[in-house]
Design an enzyme around this catalytic site. Structure first.
Site, mmCIF file in Angstrom:
data_model
loop_
_atom_site.group_PDB
_atom_site.id
_atom_site.type_symbol
_atom_site.label_atom_id
_atom_site.label_comp_id
_atom_site.label_asym_id
_atom_site.label_seq_id
_atom_site.Cartn_x
_atom_site.Cartn_y
_atom_site.Cartn_z
ATOM 1 N N ARG A 121 56.807 46.409 41.217
ATOM 2 C CA ARG A 121 57.846 46.673 40.206
ATOM 3 C C ARG A 121 57.379 47.797 39.299
ATOM 4 O O ARG A 121 56.229 47.811 38.868
ATOM 5 C CB ARG A 121 58.018 45.448 39.296
ATOM 6 N N THR A 125 60.998 50.103 34.278
ATOM 7 C CA THR A 125 62.384 49.831 34.691
ATOM 8 C C THR A 125 62.552 48.509 35.434
ATOM 9 O O THR A 125 63.675 48.061 35.647
ATOM 10 C CB THR A 125 62.882 50.942 35.642
ATOM 11 N N ASP A 222 48.086 39.585 37.698
ATOM 12 C CA ASP A 222 46.980 39.848 36.767
ATOM 13 C C ASP A 222 46.184 38.575 36.525
ATOM 14 O O ASP A 222 44.949 38.591 36.498
ATOM 15 C CB ASP A 222 47.517 40.355 35.421
#
Ligand code: PRP
Ligand code: URA
Length: 227
Positions: A121, A125, A222
């Site tokens: 991604r 945006t 993450d």
């Protein structure tokens, strides 16, 4: 005083589109999710408890596969009229975070073939960008367990399904497994691919203005890979 009686979680969640289903909303599942949602949970616990939920998701995904009647002889000399899975399966993980779900699939399906699609991604945006796909060459003949822990806008999953169908996979043979989905993502999946079944551990409230799931757990990749 604590009680052992409650086995269902307190929330039933939002109504789902017909293609979507959730794992049984038990207190155990809620407790596992509470650990991985907690921002103070260390990486090792995040991995351990995520893996527990992933195992539940894979088991539920396998419940959706078709079976054929099969009779075997037991050591007692008697026949047993049972079933066997019909057709072959494979996994496809949406990298990076989907790779975290591969081991859970391998634990349930020994020697399973696993393909990979790298989609990221855009941080600003939230639009998905496809970088790479490597899929089993006979994927068009298989049932596909599509793996990604988070379904936010649905953009990444929709892009991955486009790649799969371009490789000949039938939409009805795709099962998308995820840990946390947003109502918006589920609706987008239903609108574009009503044939694709979506199985989520939990469905959260909404997306925020950065298209993160609320309350969610933050950035899964993450937290799983870099703590
Ligand atoms: C995350 C997540 C999904 C996607 C969900 O991946 O693992 O792939 O975002 O968002 P969407 O439904 O709005 O597309 P990300 O692109 O952040 O990459 P990562 O796997 O490297 O963390
Ligand atoms: N990706 C994540 O890891 N978390 C979200 O909430 C949305 C996209």
């Amino acid at each position: 005083m604590s009680s052992c009686a409650a086995v269902t979680a307190p929330t039933t969640g939002p109504p789902l589109p017909p293609s979507a289903s959730r794992l049984p909303q038990t207190a155990q599942l809620d407790a596992l999710l509470t650990i991985i949602r907690n921002k103070d949970t260390p990486r090792s616990d995040f991995i351990f408890y995520s893996d527990r939920i992933i195992r539940l998701l894979v088991e539920e995904g396998l419940n959706h596969l078709p079976t054929l009647p099969k009779t075997v002889q037991t050591p007692t000399g008697m026949p047993y009229d049972g079933v066997s899975f019909e057709g072959r399966i494979c996994g496809v993980s949406i990298l990076r975070a989907g790779e975290a779900m591969e081991q859970g699939l391998r634990e349930c399906c020994r020697s399973v073939r696993i393909g990979k699609i790298l989609i990221q991604r855009d941080e600003e945006t939230a639009q998905p960008k496809l970088f790479y796909a490597k899929l089993p060459e006979d994927i068009a003949d298989r049932w596909v367990l599509l793996l990604d822990p988070m379904l936010a806008t649905g953009g990444s999953a929709l892009k991955a399904i486009e790649v799969l169908t371009d490789h000949g996979v039938k939409k009805e043979r795709i099962l998308f497994l995820n840990l946390i989905a947003s109502p918006e993502g589920l609706q987008n999946m239903w609108t574009k691919y009503p044939q694709v079944r979506v199985i989520s551990a939990w469905v959260d409230e909404k997306l925020d203005d950065k298209s993160y799931i609320i309350p969610g757990l933050g950035d899964y990749g993450d937290r799983y890979y870099s703590g």
